[in-house]
Design an enzyme around this catalytic site. Structure first.
Site, PDB file in Angstrom:
ATOM      1  N   LYS A 129       6.265   0.428   7.800  1.00  0.00           N
ATOM      2  CA  LYS A 129       5.824   1.697   7.221  1.00  0.00           C
ATOM      3  C   LYS A 129       7.042   2.597   7.068  1.00  0.00           C
ATOM      4  O   LYS A 129       7.749   2.881   8.036  1.00  0.00           O
ATOM      5  CB  LYS A 129       4.785   2.359   8.128  1.00  0.00           C
ATOM      6  CG  LYS A 129       4.237   3.680   7.583  1.00  0.00           C
ATOM      7  CD  LYS A 129       3.164   4.241   8.506  1.00  0.00           C
ATOM      8  CE  LYS A 129       2.612   5.557   7.987  1.00  0.00           C
ATOM      9  NZ  LYS A 129       1.558   6.117   8.867  1.00  0.00           N
ATOM     10  N   ASP A 131      -7.971  11.195  11.657  1.00  0.00           N
ATOM     11  CA  ASP A 131      -7.932  10.923  10.222  1.00  0.00           C
ATOM     12  C   ASP A 131      -8.550   9.565   9.894  1.00  0.00           C
ATOM     13  O   ASP A 131      -7.917   8.717   9.257  1.00  0.00           O
ATOM     14  CB  ASP A 131      -6.481  10.970   9.732  1.00  0.00           C
ATOM     15  CG  ASP A 131      -6.373  11.146   8.220  1.00  0.00           C
ATOM     16  OD1 ASP A 131      -7.374  11.579   7.615  1.00  0.00           O
ATOM     17  OD2 ASP A 131      -5.315  10.853   7.659  1.00  0.00           O
ATOM     18  N   LEU A 188       2.195  10.212   2.162  1.00  0.00           N
ATOM     19  CA  LEU A 188       3.394  10.443   2.967  1.00  0.00           C
ATOM     20  C   LEU A 188       4.265   9.208   3.124  1.00  0.00           C
ATOM     21  O   LEU A 188       5.454   9.332   3.443  1.00  0.00           O
ATOM     22  CB  LEU A 188       3.009  10.959   4.360  1.00  0.00           C
ATOM     23  CG  LEU A 188       2.165  12.230   4.434  1.00  0.00           C
ATOM     24  CD1 LEU A 188       1.917  12.616   5.884  1.00  0.00           C
ATOM     25  CD2 LEU A 188       2.830  13.378   3.678  1.00  0.00           C
ATOM     26  N   ALA A 189       3.708   8.023   2.935  1.00  0.00           N
ATOM     27  CA  ALA A 189       4.463   6.807   3.241  1.00  0.00           C
ATOM     28  C   ALA A 189       3.943   5.638   2.432  1.00  0.00           C
ATOM     29  O   ALA A 189       2.920   5.740   1.735  1.00  0.00           O
ATOM     30  CB  ALA A 189       4.365   6.501   4.740  1.00  0.00           C
ATOM     31  N   GLN A 190       4.656   4.520   2.526  1.00  0.00           N
ATOM     32  CA  GLN A 190       4.204   3.269   1.929  1.00  0.00           C
ATOM     33  C   GLN A 190       4.533   2.130   2.890  1.00  0.00           C
ATOM     34  O   GLN A 190       5.367   2.280   3.783  1.00  0.00           O
ATOM     35  CB  GLN A 190       4.853   3.041   0.573  1.00  0.00           C
ATOM     36  CG  GLN A 190       6.355   2.950   0.577  1.00  0.00           C
ATOM     37  CD  GLN A 190       6.920   3.042  -0.838  1.00  0.00           C
ATOM     38  OE1 GLN A 190       6.539   3.904  -1.631  1.00  0.00           O
ATOM     39  NE2 GLN A 190       7.856   2.142  -1.167  1.00  0.00           N
ATOM     40  N   GLY A 216       0.833  -1.196   0.000  1.00  0.00           N
ATOM     41  CA  GLY A 216       0.000   0.000   0.000  1.00  0.00           C
ATOM     42  C   GLY A 216       0.865   1.241   0.000  1.00  0.00           C
ATOM     43  O   GLY A 216       1.978   1.239   0.530  1.00  0.00           O
ATOM     44  N   ALA A 217       0.370   2.308  -0.638  1.00  0.00           N
ATOM     45  CA  ALA A 217       1.099   3.571  -0.681  1.00  0.00           C
ATOM     46  C   ALA A 217       0.142   4.712  -0.410  1.00  0.00           C
ATOM     47  O   ALA A 217      -0.999   4.705  -0.875  1.00  0.00           O
ATOM     48  CB  ALA A 217       1.777   3.759  -2.039  1.00  0.00           C
ATOM     49  N   ALA A 218       0.603   5.665   0.378  1.00  0.00           N
ATOM     50  CA  ALA A 218      -0.183   6.859   0.678  1.00  0.00           C
ATOM     51  C   ALA A 218       0.640   8.082   0.303  1.00  0.00           C
ATOM     52  O   ALA A 218       1.743   7.967  -0.230  1.00  0.00           O
ATOM     53  CB  ALA A 218      -0.565   6.878   2.156  1.00  0.00           C
TER      54      ALA A 218
END
Length: 575
Positions: free
Chosen positions: A223, A355, A205-207, A201-203
């Site tokens: 993370k 969040d 700010l991070a993956q 998974g990738a967001a």
């Protein structure tokens, strides 16, 4: 074989025939003057020579610039910084000018002008989207946030930004391995026996990568922050702040500077993964002490500022209705569980996860437990806030007044919570409930109809939007985060398409509010002497009766839900 470059005594070889031919030509043409050949000092020669010189200078400059950019980190950074800045400034300048031209011919009553304005919204949103996608970094996160603000921004903006929710950057394995080495002093291979190079998974700010711990063999989720963020965060925050301050200068009635201020306050916390690990452990400990709570917070092995190693706890999205239905997981029970979890965070002795969007919450079946037969998994604990006790208590009183449709106390505690004036109150009441003000003053627990949603959107388009922007710019930052959490959890609940509507969740909210107020009254009584004193005893009975009234009402409603499901009757939408 090398040939000599000079030979002073040598004469060039010329054949006899050539000599004779040369002599004849010379004799034949000696009587007629020849055109003078261009000398090195002629204009034509000067231009050619100048062009060659200029070309040589340009080529040398290009080669020098290329060499400098290739071998100078400082030059590469400066060039990239200028490029990032120009993208933002171009999109900002064009959009401001676009709106100035459109608004100059303001004719709000005309459908034609409204169509032109909508087209302008779309044009500017698409222009901004391109800049955000090209820059990445926190611009992706900002766009994701803006895409969920349909109560504040025109629909053309929010829908245009929706693709950013799934277009998150992916950092290369090599950059991740280099970051781990720099941050820990140990190569990634010495931390983990296995480390999957492709993230699960990738967001923004991070993956997250799956890995196996070297010392224990335990499967973990790692993370890691995108390494490029460190280079661009200061510049990107400056550009964000400049953008909103510029918008305020040109359009003062739409002051959104609080958005950049909230991001500047929140982002350093979200980028500190060691702090995120502490938040996760604190929340995990709190909910483990609550009997029957379905919340699962993955355990934390260790964390650094840009690296967090956690227990791997996979699950499905809460809006994966096919998974819920095929596994016998009741959507209404999921909705109730989410309501209990986030009300516990707002009113209990634990920080609030600010969040809770769909990507940060998962669900899995738990056959070892009968009720509920599932676990709620909560990820991403970077953005947390501790709510002050008095604010928590005033907020509880505000919600009890809302549920009871007590407008007088609604106004009183809206002022205590967020300094909301009487003029601002109708808008604030709609903002915190997501309901039309008429519904708030009658029965907020009824189900929102599609017609009501359209009316709210229409009202925002007819002038309330400006008032809402100004109001949100004045409320305390913690209230903004609570409102954001309310919006996200309301969206999660609506995506579940429950049978009971909002009634049960409002009853759960009322239980937490009445418990908070009861605890406050117990504290006040304890400060004035013994609980057995006649005056205190009377107050104690009154407080206990008020609390039990809500408890009894909710318990009866829970039995009512069970009875109607058992008899296959449809639930009612209000109480």
């Amino acid at each position: 074989m090398d040939m000599p470059t000079t030979a002073p005594t040598a004469t060039p070889f010329v054949s006899k025939a050539s000599k004779n031919k040369s002599t004849k030509v010379k004799a034949a043409t000696s009587k007629k003057p020849l055109a003078k050949p261009p000398s090195v000092h002629s204009p034509t020669s000067k231009n050619a020579s100048a062009n060659r010189s200029n070309l040589a200078i340009i080529l040398a400059a290009l080669l020098g610039a290329g060499f400098f950019l290739t071998f100078s980190d400082s030059a590469r950074h400066s060039y990239a910084a200028a490029t990032r800045s120009m993208r933002v400034l171009y999109a900002l300048g064009r959009s401001v000018r676009d709106y100035q031209i459109i608004l100059k011919d303001n004719a709000e009553d005309g459908d034609e002008w409204k169509a032109v304005l909508k087209a302008c919204h779309k044009r500017c949103a698409e222009r901004t989207l391109k800049a955000m996608e090209a820059n990445g970094s926190i611009f992706i996160k900002l766009g994701q946030h803006l895409s969920s603000m349909n109560y504040l921004l025109p629909v053309e903006w929010t829908t245009t930004f929706i693709p950013l929710q799934d277009r998150c950057p992916v950092s290369s394995y090599e950059s991740i391995a280099d970051m781990v080495l720099r941050d820990t002093g140990i190569p990634i291979e010495e931390h983990f026996d296995e480390f999957e190079r492709v993230p699960i998974g990738a967001a923004s700010l991070a993956q997250v990568h799956l890995a196996t711990m070297k010392d224990t063999g335990r499967k973990v989720a790692v993370k890691v922050q995108h390494p490029a963020l460190e280079e661009w965060i200061p510049l990107d925050l400056t550009l964000t702040r400049f953008t909103f301050s510029t918008l305020k200068k040109f359009f003062p009635e739409y002051d959104l500077e609080w958005l950049s201020s909230e991001m500047e306050a929140s982002l350093p916390q979200e980028l500190d993964f060691a702090l995120e690990g502490e938040n996760a452990l604190r929340t995990r400990k709190h909910f483990l002490n609550l009997p029957g709570s379905p919340l699962v917070v993955p355990d934390v092995m260790w964390g650094k500022k840009r690296i967090l190693v956690m227990e791997n706890v996979p699950g499905h999205r809460t809006d994966d209705l096919e998974y819920l239905d095929s596994n016998g997981i009741d959507r209404d029970e999921v909705s109730a569980a989410l309501a209990r979890i986030f009300n516990e965070m707002i009113f209990g002795d634990t920080p609030l996860h600010c969040d809770p969007h769909g990507g940060n919450i998962a669900i899995r079946k738990n056959s070892s437990r009968r009720e509920p037969n599932f676990d709620i998994i909560l990820y991403d604990h970077g953005l947390y806030r501790d709510i002050p006790k008095q604010l928590r208590r005033d907020y509880a009183k505000l919600w009890l007044a809302v549920i009871d449709a007590d407008e007088k106390n609604m106004r009183k505690y809206a002022y205590n919570v967020a300094r909301i004036t009487d003029d601002q109150f109708p808008l604030f009441a709609s903002a915190i409930t997501g309901r039309d003000y008429r519904a708030v003053t009658k029965s907020v627990v009824s189900t929102r109809s599609d017609e009501e949603k359209e009316e709210i959107s229409g009202a925002l388009g007819e002038g309330m939007l400006q008032q809402l922007v100004q109001m949100l710019g004045r409320v305390p930052p913690i209230i903004l985060l609570i409102l954001k959490t309310n919006d996200l959890t309301r969206s999660l609940d609506e995506n579940l398409h429950t049978r009971d509507g909002p009634v049960r969740n409002f009853m759960i909210l009322a239980r937490y509010c009445s418990k908070t107020i009861f605890e406050e009254q117990m504290e006040i009584i304890a400060q004035t002497g013994s609980k057995l004193w006649p005056h205190n005893l009377f107050r104690l009975i009154a407080a206990w009766s008020s609390f039990m009234r809500v408890e009894l009402k909710l318990s009866l409603y829970e039995y009512y839900i069970f009875f109607r499901r058992f008899t296959s009757l449809s639930p009612i939408a209000g109480i």
